[in-house]
Design a protein around this motif. Sequence first.
Motif, PDB file in Angstrom:
ATOM      1  N   PRO A   1       0.390  -1.363  -0.091  1.00 24.27           N
ATOM      2  CA  PRO A   1      -0.180   0.028   0.086  1.00 24.27           C
ATOM      3  C   PRO A   1       1.338   1.420   0.182  1.00 24.27           C
ATOM      4  O   PRO A   1       1.767   1.671   1.186  1.00 24.27           O
TER       5      PRO A   1
ATOM      6  N   GLN B   1      -2.932   5.604   0.142  1.00 21.54           N
ATOM      7  CA  GLN B   1      -3.350   3.874   1.027  1.00 21.54           C
ATOM      8  C   GLN B   1      -3.838   4.513   2.055  1.00 21.54           C
ATOM      9  O   GLN B   1      -4.775   4.089   3.055  1.00 21.54           O
TER      10      GLN B   1
ATOM     11  N   GLU C   1      -9.739  -3.108   2.524  1.00 26.85           N
ATOM     12  CA  GLU C   1      -8.447  -3.911   2.078  1.00 26.85           C
ATOM     13  C   GLU C   1      -6.775  -3.853   2.221  1.00 26.85           C
ATOM     14  O   GLU C   1      -6.050  -4.626   1.884  1.00 26.85           O
ATOM     15  N   ILE C   2      -6.796  -2.486   3.325  1.00 35.37           N
ATOM     16  CA  ILE C   2      -5.767  -2.351   3.804  1.00 35.37           C
ATOM     17  C   ILE C   2      -6.240  -2.905   5.740  1.00 35.37           C
ATOM     18  O   ILE C   2      -7.110  -2.403   5.915  1.00 35.37           O
TER      19      ILE C   2
ATOM     20  N   ARG D   1      -0.942  -3.609   5.279  1.00 36.55           N
ATOM     21  CA  ARG D   1      -0.295  -4.758   4.650  1.00 36.55           C
ATOM     22  C   ARG D   1      -1.919  -4.854   3.537  1.00 36.55           C
ATOM     23  O   ARG D   1      -2.760  -4.823   4.173  1.00 36.55           O
ATOM     24  N   TRP D   2      -1.308  -5.688   2.537  1.00 37.85           N
ATOM     25  CA  TRP D   2      -2.784  -5.940   2.089  1.00 37.85           C
ATOM     26  C   TRP D   2      -3.506  -7.171   2.840  1.00 37.85           C
ATOM     27  O   TRP D   2      -2.490  -8.074   2.772  1.00 37.85           O
TER      28      TRP D   2
ATOM     29  N   SER E   1      -6.505  -9.573  -1.472  1.00 43.11           N
ATOM     30  CA  SER E   1      -6.953  -8.527  -2.322  1.00 43.11           C
ATOM     31  C   SER E   1      -5.384  -7.774  -2.681  1.00 43.11           C
ATOM     32  O   SER E   1      -5.284  -6.759  -3.477  1.00 43.11           O
ATOM     33  N   GLN E   2      -4.244  -8.658  -3.397  1.00 43.22           N
ATOM     34  CA  GLN E   2      -3.456  -8.375  -3.756  1.00 43.22           C
ATOM     35  C   GLN E   2      -3.419  -9.581  -4.864  1.00 43.22           C
ATOM     36  O   GLN E   2      -3.928 -10.878  -4.561  1.00 43.22           O
TER      37      GLN E   2
END
Length: 621
Positions: free
Chosen positions: A11, A15, A101-102, A116-117, A121-122
């Motif tokens: 991220p 973000q 998502e984060i 982190r994601w 989501s990654q």
Amino acid sequence: MLEIKGFDEPPSPPQVRTQLERILASDVFRRSANLARFLRFVVEEEVAGRGHSIKESVIGVEAFARGEDFDPRIDPVVRVEARRLRAKLREYYNGSGQADEIIIDLPLGSYSPDIRWKAGSQPGEATIAPPTEAGHVPAPTHPATPRSRRSALLIGLGGITGAFGWLSWRYRAGPESIRSIAVVPFVNNAEPNEYLAHGLTETITNQLALLPDVRVLGQTTVARLKAEQSDWREWGRRLNVDAILTGALRISGGQLIVQAELLRTADGSVIWSQRFDRQVDDVFGIHEEIALEVARKLHGKPSTVPMTRNPKAYRHYVEGRYLWNKRTESMLLKASRSFEAALALEPRFALAWAGLADCYALMLPPQKYLHLAEQAVRTALEIDPGLAEAHTTLAHSVLQRKRRWKEAERSYRLAIERNPNYATARHWYALLLASRKRHGEALAQMRLAHELDPLSPIISTHVGLVRYFARDYDGAIEQYRRTLDLEPEFEETHYELGRAYAQLEQYDNAARQFQKVIAMSSLDSEAGAMMGYVYARTGRRVEAEKLLQTFLGYQKTGAIPAYYLAILYAGLGDAANAVQWLAESAKRGGHYTMYLEVEPVLNGVRDDPLFAALIRQLDQP
């Protein structure tokens, strides 16, 4: 050349900041300004690339407005709030943040946030191809995960760094990192010398407790799990410790043989194991060797605990500590004789003087023994000014004898500074803070004591007692019930639970608890006084006054503390006689005098001018 396969960008700062604002605007964080400042500070530090250098002392100053003299060893605000922050983040992501998502997390043992994601989501995980040239960073043996990524790979990747933007890799405690340990009571195969195993265990524990940045569990908790025959899995689950030190000793042909092992609780693997063969008289040499070897595995060096080189004096000392831990009147007397025997052989044995003081501090009546405790502990401190146990006992003695608040607090703080893992120092210091109406600080210190000795029923009970003094009766009752789940027959908890019920005017529940204590018999007089209080508060004055006359008869022989009569008179609404007996109680000494300003039972007495005059008299220099 390094090859990076499937690497995705973490991220970006914008973000991360957007996610931070989303969290702080949630219902979970909106009404918690302290936690919001804490989270914002550590996240901004991480975004700025300073996450690896976030220190507890810095957080205290920057996020909690502590002064430049802030000492995290004394003031636990950051550790306490960190636990709350982790809990609040879990609450957020289990609730309104489920679809985010984060992920922003604060891992245990670190103040550097894990950003982190969310899984799914990654695009994929990062893997690193094996190096093909000398000097390249070795590849990990398994794919990197968001929680285990190490600081690496960016050296020589200037172009890649520019392409990927913001990359923040943080060191995480690897599998070799040990931040917490419990010393399991050594198995004794040297009967009838049971005290040898106890002394070896306690002395090693005390030496390891002086290591910086290592949490060492208290012996009450450790002994309890040992009695339950718990294995390493149970130690890890219930105590959240990284490692346990176990051992056994036996005597063969005049030789003392000790086998010690350091085990990792995550998987039961052996970190270190060694056998020691020494002459029986060299038991104090063995504990130093074991503590040093374990400290090396913990990447530290233990401070030296002052110990006699006289083997007979040492035996008397460890025997005294073994007996002292029994905490009965007869065992305290026997323990004091053992310490006296040690001092007859080695007059400058500081730990033996501290042990003798600990006996006097708990022996009854206090007016006979508290001054002896103070004399003994001052002798110990003349020999070793840094002895944490001695500073703790000195504080206890001067507080109960003369209400010397500043001197007592100074001694408690010195004890904690010397040994942050000494649960008793934090426990007793918390009670001082509660008695001065510093309830937030008191609860923080008591929680730390509870973390160090989580299965100690008295510390667990006193977590509730601090809440009781703060008038949080519901919180106190909840804590007492947790303690009774741990130790259903612990008398003190039933007694304190009854007192909390009484303040909520749930007198039937209170009476049931006091009756249980009376049936158990050890605290029957104290519980009897509270039964009289309940009788008086519920209009049963005849029964209350009958009980009062019985207690007045006991007073002629000094069979019960004067404070119990003050309780009865307070319940009957007779402030003048209540204050008279409070004054008598203060003259005799003991812990009751500490709590005069915060004890809810005395609420009806505190407005009387005689009470104010008594407090002024007690607090005169």
